[in-house]
Design an enzyme around this catalytic site. Structure first.
Site, PDB file in Angstrom:
ATOM      1  N   GLU A  54       0.821  -1.217   0.000  1.00 21.48           N
ATOM      2  CA  GLU A  54       0.000   0.000   0.000  1.00 21.48           C
ATOM      3  C   GLU A  54       0.849   1.259   0.000  1.00 21.48           C
ATOM      4  OE1 GLU A  54      -2.167  -2.864   2.886  1.00 21.48           O
ATOM      5  OE2 GLU A  54      -0.182  -2.636   1.975  1.00 21.48           O
ATOM      6  N   CYS A  77      -2.806  -3.625   7.298  1.00 19.03           N
ATOM      7  CA  CYS A  77      -2.501  -3.788   8.723  1.00 19.03           C
ATOM      8  C   CYS A  77      -2.936  -2.557   9.509  1.00 19.03           C
ATOM      9  CB  CYS A  77      -1.015  -4.054   8.921  1.00 19.03           C
ATOM     10  SG  CYS A  77       0.070  -2.734   8.345  1.00 19.03           S
ATOM     11  N   SER A 170      22.598 -40.879  -7.680  1.00 19.09           N
ATOM     12  CA  SER A 170      21.359 -40.255  -8.164  1.00 19.09           C
ATOM     13  C   SER A 170      21.619 -39.131  -9.159  1.00 19.09           C
ATOM     14  CB  SER A 170      20.568 -39.701  -6.974  1.00 19.09           C
ATOM     15  OG  SER A 170      21.318 -38.701  -6.293  1.00 19.09           O
ATOM     16  N   LEU A 206      22.892 -27.190  -0.892  1.00 19.38           N
ATOM     17  CA  LEU A 206      21.566 -26.780  -0.422  1.00 19.38           C
ATOM     18  C   LEU A 206      21.355 -25.272  -0.511  1.00 19.38           C
ATOM     19  CD1 LEU A 206      21.259 -29.100   2.730  1.00 19.38           C
ATOM     20  CD2 LEU A 206      20.525 -29.565   0.379  1.00 19.38           C
ATOM     21  N   GLY A 297      16.015 -37.970   2.145  1.00 16.24           N
ATOM     22  CA  GLY A 297      15.838 -39.054   1.207  1.00 16.24           C
ATOM     23  C   GLY A 297      14.603 -39.902   1.516  1.00 16.24           C
TER      24      GLY A 297
END
Length: 363
Positions: A54, A77, A170, A206, A297
């Site tokens: 806003e 808010c 994998s 990660l 996993g």
């Protein structure tokens, strides 16, 4: 007949989506200011702790805001937090009408913002494209109501349902296009979680390897505290986002004390050596992490399905077949007598990534 309120709200929702991954644990919010059929201000919540949607929209509209209508995807808010109340600014700028997609479940707001506007003589209309707004902020709505993170599964499987060969290889089941999508998911969710076997087997970074991406909190479930010191998870923690969930038996271990002091790794301690997903999520939620991308996993994925802890996910299927009964399945450990007892994925959507097909779902 064209519904102008819905048209402008659609634009506000599009703007809100631009904040994905940058505003957590706040909601994504978009705002549009319209006067005499002309858009005079647009904005969205860009970053956690920064100005709300806003504010950007009203500042762009300036003095022309007087007598205008503002469209907001979430109730403005009414309290002082990291920023001043948006409802007060809407009143101050002379807005005549406020159209809201959905009320805010945050107890600090929860209808108070709309009431404040109404008491100031502003016409308030609620629930315009409510379903779309609820879906857009599904992570926020779950977390704000119970402080339990939204859990989203990501895994890549072969056509016969395997995530790795018997020896754990994998790389790579999925193609580059699918892996690029995963980097986007890592940016979207606040945390990324794997089990210790996945960490030991892959030594993953990660992180979110996309331009401008936010790295998630890195979480490993490691009951026996086997995480090696020389792994990326420990060594690449300059942002202090690595978290180990381990047994209380390791509280006084030299490895724990060293990791905490030297590498600034955070720890969550749980009873025993076999943890429940519900307990893991509760403790992670206490750290202000509103969402987790579960990447494996087999044990972690199976636990999440068994406890019905998943909120959704995306399973990437590659046109590859191992044909090996000893290869690692992505989920296992269930025993059912009939197909009626199987877990059924809901709200399924099929995404194509080159020669990979992904099933996106909710539970």
């Amino acid at each position: 007949m064209v519904d102008l309120d819905e048209n402008y709200m659609e634009l506000a929702l599009e703007l809100a989506a631009l904040g994905e991954g940058d505003v957590n644990p706040n909601p994504m919010v978009g705002a549009v200011v319209v006067k005499v059929g002309e858009i005079i201000g647009k904005g969205y919540h860009k970053k956690y702790g920064g100005p709300h949607a806003e504010v950007f929209a009203l500042d762009e509209a300036g003095k022309e805001s007087e007598g205008a209508t503002i469209y907001v995807t979430l109730e403005p808010c009414s309290h002082y937090g990291k920023t001043p109340p948006c409802a007060e600014k809407i009143i101050k700028m002379g807005i005549k009408r406020c159209v809201i997609a959905t009320l805010d479940p945050n107890p600090l707001v929860a209808g108070k913002g709309a009431k404040l506007l109404e008491n100031a003589g502003i016409e308030v209309k609620i629930n315009v494209l409510k379903d779309a707004a609820l879906k857009q902020n599904i992570v926020f709505f779950k977390y704000i109501e119970g402080k339990i993170p939204y859990l989203f599964l990501k895994c890549a499987i072969t056509l016969d349902g395997k995530i790795a060969t018997e020896n754990g290889d994998s790389k790579w089941i999925s193609n580059e296009i699918s892996r690029a999508r995963v980097q986007g998911l890592r940016h979207k969710y606040m945390g990324i979680m794997v089990g210790i076997k996945t960490l030991l087997g892959d030594n993953p970074r990660l992180n979110a390897r996309i331009e401008g991406g936010n790295n998630p909190h890195r979480i490993v479930v490691d009951p026996g505290l086997k995480t090696p010191e020389n792994y990326n998870f420990i060594q690449n923690n300059s942002d202090n986002k690595s978290i180990i969930i381990t047994s209380k038996e390791n509280i006084q271990s030299g490895k724990h004390l060293k990791y905490e002091k030297k590498y600034k790794v955070k720890f969550i301690f749980l009873d025993g050596n076999r943890f429940l997903m519900v307990d893991i999520l509760k403790e992670i939620g206490k750290l202000g992490i509103d969402s987790i991308l579960l990447e494996g996993g087999n044990s972690m994925i199976s636990m999440a399905f068994k406890e019905k802890a998943l909120d959704g996910g995306e399973i990437f299927i590659a046109p590859k077949i191992t044909g090996d009964n000893n290869a690692i399945p992505f989920v296992s450990g269930f025993k059912i007598g009939t197909m009626k007892e199987s877990i059924e994925l809901k709200d399924t959507k099929f995404n194509i990534y080159g020669d990979n097909i992904a099933i996106e779902f909710s539970l």
